[in-house]
Design a protein around this motif. Structure first.
Motif, PDB file in Angstrom:
ATOM      1  N   LYS A 135     -14.120   0.977   4.718  1.00  0.00           N
ATOM      2  CA  LYS A 135     -15.145   0.009   4.396  1.00  0.00           C
ATOM      3  C   LYS A 135     -14.854  -1.301   5.280  1.00  0.00           C
ATOM      4  CE  LYS A 135     -17.431   1.882   0.545  1.00  0.00           C
ATOM      5  NZ  LYS A 135     -18.724   1.562   0.452  1.00  0.00           N
ATOM      6  N   GLN A 136     -15.788  -1.992   5.708  1.00  0.00           N
ATOM      7  CA  GLN A 136     -15.693  -3.330   6.464  1.00  0.00           C
ATOM      8  C   GLN A 136     -14.816  -4.441   5.674  1.00  0.00           C
ATOM      9  OE1 GLN A 136     -19.267  -5.005   8.332  1.00  0.00           O
ATOM     10  NE2 GLN A 136     -18.758  -7.000   7.003  1.00  0.00           N
ATOM     11  N   ALA A 137     -15.065  -4.368   4.403  1.00  0.00           N
ATOM     12  CA  ALA A 137     -14.391  -5.536   3.463  1.00  0.00           C
ATOM     13  C   ALA A 137     -12.848  -5.031   3.249  1.00  0.00           C
ATOM     14  CB  ALA A 137     -15.065  -5.646   2.295  1.00  0.00           C
ATOM     15  N   GLU A 138     -12.734  -3.869   3.249  1.00  0.00           N
ATOM     16  CA  GLU A 138     -11.379  -3.229   3.265  1.00  0.00           C
ATOM     17  C   GLU A 138     -10.446  -3.757   4.586  1.00  0.00           C
ATOM     18  OE1 GLU A 138      -8.434   0.532   2.232  1.00  0.00           O
ATOM     19  OE2 GLU A 138     -10.521   0.622   2.055  1.00  0.00           O
ATOM     20  N   LEU A 139     -11.170  -3.580   5.459  1.00  0.00           N
ATOM     21  CA  LEU A 139     -10.583  -3.528   6.964  1.00  0.00           C
ATOM     22  C   LEU A 139     -10.453  -5.172   7.107  1.00  0.00           C
ATOM     23  CD1 LEU A 139      -9.904  -2.410   9.788  1.00  0.00           C
ATOM     24  CD2 LEU A 139     -12.367  -2.446  10.190  1.00  0.00           C
ATOM     25  N   PHE A 140     -11.368  -5.808   6.594  1.00  0.00           N
ATOM     26  CA  PHE A 140     -11.155  -7.339   6.915  1.00  0.00           C
ATOM     27  C   PHE A 140      -9.766  -7.795   6.034  1.00  0.00           C
ATOM     28  CE2 PHE A 140     -12.608 -11.509   4.952  1.00  0.00           C
ATOM     29  CZ  PHE A 140     -12.647 -12.263   6.081  1.00  0.00           C
ATOM     30  N   ARG A 141      -9.588  -7.379   4.913  1.00  0.00           N
ATOM     31  CA  ARG A 141      -8.405  -7.743   4.090  1.00  0.00           C
ATOM     32  C   ARG A 141      -7.188  -7.183   4.687  1.00  0.00           C
ATOM     33  NH1 ARG A 141     -12.282  -7.154   0.148  1.00  0.00           N
ATOM     34  NH2 ARG A 141     -11.612  -5.075  -0.191  1.00  0.00           N
ATOM     35  N   VAL A 142      -6.942  -5.906   5.118  1.00  0.00           N
ATOM     36  CA  VAL A 142      -5.668  -5.207   5.504  1.00  0.00           C
ATOM     37  C   VAL A 142      -5.294  -5.748   6.743  1.00  0.00           C
ATOM     38  CG1 VAL A 142      -6.190  -3.265   4.087  1.00  0.00           C
ATOM     39  CG2 VAL A 142      -6.716  -3.068   6.344  1.00  0.00           C
ATOM     40  N   CYS A 143      -6.346  -6.317   7.549  1.00  0.00           N
ATOM     41  CA  CYS A 143      -5.847  -6.920   8.945  1.00  0.00           C
ATOM     42  C   CYS A 143      -5.624  -8.157   8.761  1.00  0.00           C
ATOM     43  CB  CYS A 143      -7.377  -6.735  10.185  1.00  0.00           C
ATOM     44  SG  CYS A 143      -7.173  -5.032  10.322  1.00  0.00           S
TER      45      CYS A 143
END
Length: 70
Positions: free
Chosen positions: A18-26
């Motif tokens: 998901k976009q939100a998870e990608l946003f955080r993990v990066c």
């Protein structure tokens, strides 16, 4: 791109992320800042993902709304 290339979840045949998870993990979320809330910061990732999508590098599953490499 480095994260997606190394993540099994982001491979072409995988489920995606998901976009939100990608946003955080990066590490792109710098927390709430004056005139730049976390939600507003997320728009940078949207622009990046949509650009990569238009270049045929990533794709978004229309059902799950998760992103993966194409």
């Amino acid at each position: 791109m480095s994260f997606m290339q190394q993540s099994e979840a982001c491979q072409p045949s995988a489920e995606g992320i998901k976009q939100a998870e990608l946003f955080r993990v990066c590490g792109l979320d710098w927390g709430e800042q004056p005139t730049a809330t976390s939600t507003q910061q997320n728009f940078w990732l949207v622009g990046l993902l949509r650009t990569l999508e238009s270049e045929g590098i990533v794709e978004r599953d229309v059902t799950t709304k998760k992103w993966r490499l194409k």
